[in-house]
Design an enzyme around this catalytic site. Structure first.
Site, PDB file in Angstrom:
ATOM      1  N   ARG A 150       0.860  -1.221   0.082  1.00 19.63           N
ATOM      2  CA  ARG A 150      -0.057  -0.046  -0.289  1.00 19.63           C
ATOM      3  C   ARG A 150       0.736   1.304  -0.147  1.00 19.63           C
ATOM      4  O   ARG A 150       0.727   2.400  -0.877  1.00 19.63           O
ATOM      5  CB  ARG A 150      -1.022   0.040   1.133  1.00 19.63           C
ATOM      6  CG  ARG A 150      -2.070  -1.076   1.269  1.00 19.63           C
ATOM      7  CD  ARG A 150      -3.098  -0.867   2.571  1.00 19.63           C
ATOM      8  NE  ARG A 150      -3.704  -2.202   2.750  1.00 19.63           N
ATOM      9  CZ  ARG A 150      -4.672  -2.139   3.603  1.00 19.63           C
ATOM     10  NH1 ARG A 150      -4.902  -0.872   4.361  1.00 19.63           N
ATOM     11  NH2 ARG A 150      -5.306  -3.210   3.964  1.00 19.63           N
ATOM     12  N   HIS A 171      -7.506  -4.782  -7.831  1.00 24.95           N
ATOM     13  CA  HIS A 171      -7.571  -4.304  -6.540  1.00 24.95           C
ATOM     14  C   HIS A 171      -8.780  -4.326  -5.735  1.00 24.95           C
ATOM     15  O   HIS A 171      -9.596  -3.426  -5.725  1.00 24.95           O
ATOM     16  CB  HIS A 171      -7.139  -2.845  -6.651  1.00 24.95           C
ATOM     17  CG  HIS A 171      -6.593  -2.141  -5.740  1.00 24.95           C
ATOM     18  ND1 HIS A 171      -5.228  -2.294  -5.101  1.00 24.95           N
ATOM     19  CD2 HIS A 171      -7.102  -1.290  -4.525  1.00 24.95           C
ATOM     20  CE1 HIS A 171      -5.166  -1.593  -4.178  1.00 24.95           C
ATOM     21  NE2 HIS A 171      -6.153  -1.092  -3.743  1.00 24.95           N
ATOM     22  N   TYR A 223     -19.300  11.581 -12.147  1.00 21.36           N
ATOM     23  CA  TYR A 223     -19.360  12.790 -13.221  1.00 21.36           C
ATOM     24  C   TYR A 223     -18.039  13.235 -13.898  1.00 21.36           C
ATOM     25  O   TYR A 223     -18.057  13.598 -14.877  1.00 21.36           O
ATOM     26  CB  TYR A 223     -19.544  13.911 -12.103  1.00 21.36           C
ATOM     27  CG  TYR A 223     -21.167  13.697 -11.453  1.00 21.36           C
ATOM     28  CD1 TYR A 223     -22.243  13.836 -12.113  1.00 21.36           C
ATOM     29  CD2 TYR A 223     -20.961  13.763 -10.204  1.00 21.36           C
ATOM     30  CE1 TYR A 223     -23.376  13.507 -11.519  1.00 21.36           C
ATOM     31  CE2 TYR A 223     -22.291  13.525  -9.220  1.00 21.36           C
ATOM     32  CZ  TYR A 223     -23.446  13.622 -10.145  1.00 21.36           C
ATOM     33  OH  TYR A 223     -24.714  13.526  -9.585  1.00 21.36           O
TER      34      TYR A 223
END
Length: 781
Positions: A27, A73, A117
């Site tokens: 990570r 993922h 969006y």
């Protein structure tokens, strides 16, 4: 079922170590080779698989996030979207890896729009990171459910780790790598490839320091070598700010760049809080005038306040000054390690050399495989009748294949290729093509083997690829490095003013960026006026020149044609336009406006080409590209206000245009005529007679093919800086006796040999740099 007893301390210790390593590797900490964390790498690879290249249409970010979650993922969608957003923010990434469309947040801390969006696709530089991934250049591993494979690292021609930097907090350690300039990193990699024994000090002669996307000024340059040697430290960054004079005798502070990762809205709020608390009582108002052209925070001061003193307090009490922590922790061979800059560069170099080796092995295998087939086809074509007869007599494909192998010594693959051969390939022309292909393949195989067997050859390829990358994507440094914190109340700095509006200390003058318009010694406490081709004058404070600032142009295709320091100049300025207009403007008309003000009214097809001092006892030369020169007294030019057009200086003939002006004084008896192809000649200044303003002018070049670029008045010698169309810059000292005396209608002789397709763009006379007060020919009326 067997039960194994384990002491709880050992189990907790081992489980915690496993968890910590999972966070570190999976990570938070980037791989030293491509500079990416797993989620970033998976996003870029998924977008590559989706075909979201720069020339293709955008796709919804939600589609990308879904692809990443479903294939590579299996974590939270918001974490993936946050990583995608950051890679698209030009105020977070020095070289964004994703092109975003829609609201991707702002430097004010505004959050991005929801992923349904916004839209995204790969940037061109991200494509460079993924190039050759299909050529067995990197290892692939199974994804989380073993239904697909994913790369363990990207080939990454682009040195992403240093150029974009990164930050992450793992369990027990953290990483914080600042972004850098691609031109500098690329040059450092090339030099390290040539000489592995370079020291950190040597590398810091090339990589000057961090280069943040938001600009700013680095103060503690002397500490950088220790930071880059140890991999740890604090880089002190302050905002780029200057003091402007405003009508009424007051001053205001203008902030044009803020430190990296500072929230602009929070910064302004903090300043306002300090004003209310009385800590910054000298401030009367704060305005955020930022727009698409960049940051502009205006801090108005009370009448008695001194701008430089208030600015120091702002640096002390607000985030206009901020320390950026450097902690060069990266994964090397899957393990976290604290390293210096040399090891970061060396590990990237090793990775790229390995990629080049593996790619070459891939090419070699492909070439050998194809050669095998081509040679089989040629064997068959050399005995074509026998091959056709044998195939005709065979009862099926298998028997035909066995026959070809037995009779002609072909392998199974070659025999199958012969059977797959179409009839049109049996012509003599096609046979010649195969022979040519065989020769080319043998040549390629020889080259591939040479590269595989020689690290020197691989280094040569690496250097070529890196130079090409830097040429395509390299850009000027944004963050200025001061050296040490300096007092700027006194002193001056010699700066170069470039056509692109950049003002930079002469020792930092970038190579090949833009032609130099002028070289001036700028006092820190005064200001610099810059005049553009669109007839607009901009003002920069002296302290901005120290910081390497750049003009924010207001019009398209705008560039700087001249610059001057008001306190060292004549009372009036002369402007000349391409169409032959000349204008004299009193300097009292000019305002201290960084955003610029119009000083001449131009017709649609006209623009300003040159500026000069207005010295009444002198003459002005107005000259055109085709060698026509008008000479008249400066007194003939009427002084007018900023908003007018000016008067006719020279009649410009068809297909001609004015290219410059020069002031001629009595003590300078000669003129050096310079053409664009580097030829010169010396003439008496009397060869160009004084006439009235508005005439056609007389010719001063010896051939209609030549193009006049400048006329240099000279007494004994001149030191000049010459810049060319291809971005070359060089100095020369012209001694008057070195240039043979000639007539104005005689041919010029070559002095500067230029490359093919290059030509001289500008000539700056360095020896002219003295204050106006030193001149006896004062225009004080």
């Amino acid at each position: 079922m067997e039960i194994i007893e384990v002491p709880i301390e050992e189990e907790v210790k081992q489980s915690y170590i496993d968890y910590a390593m999972s966070v570190i590797v999976g990570r938070a900490i980037p791989d030293v080779r491509d500079g990416l964390k797993p989620v970033q790498r998976r996003i870029l690879y998924a977008m590559h698989e989706m075909g979201l290249t720069p020339e293709k249409p955008f796709k919804k970010s939600a589609r990308v996030v879904g692809e990443v979650l479903g294939k590579f993922h299996p974590h939270g969608d918001q974490a993936v979207y946050d990583a995608l957003v950051r890679m698209a923010q030009d105020f977070s990434m020095r070289y964004p890896l994703v092109i975003g469309q829609g609201n991707y947040g702002s430097v004010d801390g505004d959050p991005p729009a929801q992923m349904r969006y916004t839209e995204a696709k790969l940037s061109k530089i991200a494509v460079e990171m993924l190039e050759d991934i299909e050529k067995e250049t990197v290892d692939f591993i199974p994804n989380f459910d073993e239904s697909l494979t994913e790369p363990t690292v990207l080939p990454s021609k682009f040195p992403n780790l240093l150029c974009n930097g990164t930050a992450g907090i793992a369990v027990g350690l953290a990483t914080s790598i600042p972004p850098h300039n691609l031109r500098e990193v690329g040059k450092a990699l090339i030099e390290l490839a040539k000489n592995p024994n370079l020291t950190t000090g040597d590398l810091l002669q090339i990589v000057k320091g961090p280069d943040f996307p938001t600009g700013g000024v680095i103060e503690n340059a002397k500490e950088l070598i220790d930071i880059y040697e140890t991999g740890r430290g604090i880089v002190q960054v302050k905002a780029k700010a200057h003091v402007e004079k405003v009508p009424g005798g007051k001053e205001q502070i203008v902030v044009s760049e803020i430190p990296y990762q500072v929230n602009k809205a929070e910064l302004i709020k903090k300043i306002a809080d300090n004003v209310r608390s009385g800590r910054l009582k000298e401030i009367s108002d704060i305005r955020d005038e930022s727009d698409k052209d960049g940051v502009r925070i205006v801090i108005e001061l009370k009448r008695e306040a001194k701008g430089e003193k208030v600015l120091k307090k702002l640096f002390k009490y607000t985030q206009l000054r901020k320390g950026f922590p450097v902690n060069l922790v990266v994964l090397i061979n899957g393990e976290p390690k604290l390293v210096g800059i040399k090891e970061l560069l060396r590990e990237f170099l090793k990775h790229r050399l390995d990629v080049i080796l593996r790619r070459t092995l891939f090419f070699l295998t492909k070439a050998q495989d194809r050669l095998h087939v081509v040679q089989g086809l040629l064997i068959a074509l050399n005995s074509l009748d026998e091959v056709i007869d044998g195939i005709r007599k065979s009862k099926d494909v298998a028997e035909a294949r066995d026959m070809l192998q037995a009779r002609f010594g072909l392998t199974e693959r070659q025999a199958q290729a012969v059977l797959d051969l179409r009839l049109h390939r049996l012509t003599s022309l096609e046979r010649d093509k195969l022979r040519q292909e065989e020769a080319e393949l043998l040549q390629k195989i020889e080259y591939y083997k040479k590269v595989i067997g020689s690290e020197e050859e691989r280094i040569k390829i690496f250097i070529e690829e890196t130079e090409s990358l830097v040429k395509k994507y390299g850009d000027p440094r944004r963050t200025y490095i001061e050296g040490v914190e300096e007092e700027i109340e006194e002193g001056s700095l010699v700066v170069a003013i470039l056509e692109n509006g950049k003002v930079t200390p002469i020792e930092n003058m970038p190579e090949g960026e833009a032609p130099v318009v002028d070289i001036l010694d700028v006092p820190f406490t005064e200001g610099l006026f810059l005049v553009s081709n669109k007839g607009r004058v901009y003002w920069l404070a002296g302290s901005q020149a120290l910081q390497g600032s750049k003009v924010n142009f207001k019009e398209s295709e705008e560039y700087i044609v001249g610059a001057f320091i008001r306190e060292q100049f004549a009372d009036r300025l002369l402007l000349a336009t391409r169409n032959g207009m000349i204008k004299k403007i009193p300097l009292v008309e000019f305002e201290y406006k960084a955003q610029g003000m119009k000083i001449i009214k131009l017709s649609d097809d006209d623009e300003v080409v040159s500026i000069s001092q207005s010295i009444d006892k002198s003459d002005i030369l107005l000259f055109t590209k085709r060698g026509k020169v008008a000479r008249f007294s400066v007194r003939e030019i009427p002084a007018v206000t900023a908003g007018t057009k000016g008067a006719q200086g020279i009649k410009v003939e068809e297909n001609d245009e004015v290219v410059g002006t020069r002031i001629v004084k009595e003590e300078e008896p000669f003129l050096i005529v310079v053409t664009s192809d580097g030829k010169v000649k010396r003439i008496y200044q009397q060869e160009i007679s004084v006439r009235n303003r508005g005439v056609k002018g007389i010719n001063v070049i010896g051939s209609a093919r030549e193009r006049l670029v400048d006329i240099l008045p000279i007494k004994d010698e001149l030191e000049v800086l010459i810049t060319t169309k291809l971005g070359k810059a060089f100095y020369d000292r012209i001694k008057v006796d070195e240039v043979p005396l000639s007539k104005r209608d005689r041919l010029e002789k070559e002095r500067w040999r230029l490359e093919e397709d290059d030509e001289i763009r500008r000539i700056v006379i360095k020896s002219e740099r003295k204050s106006y007060e030193e001149s006896e020919d004062s225009d004080k009326t």
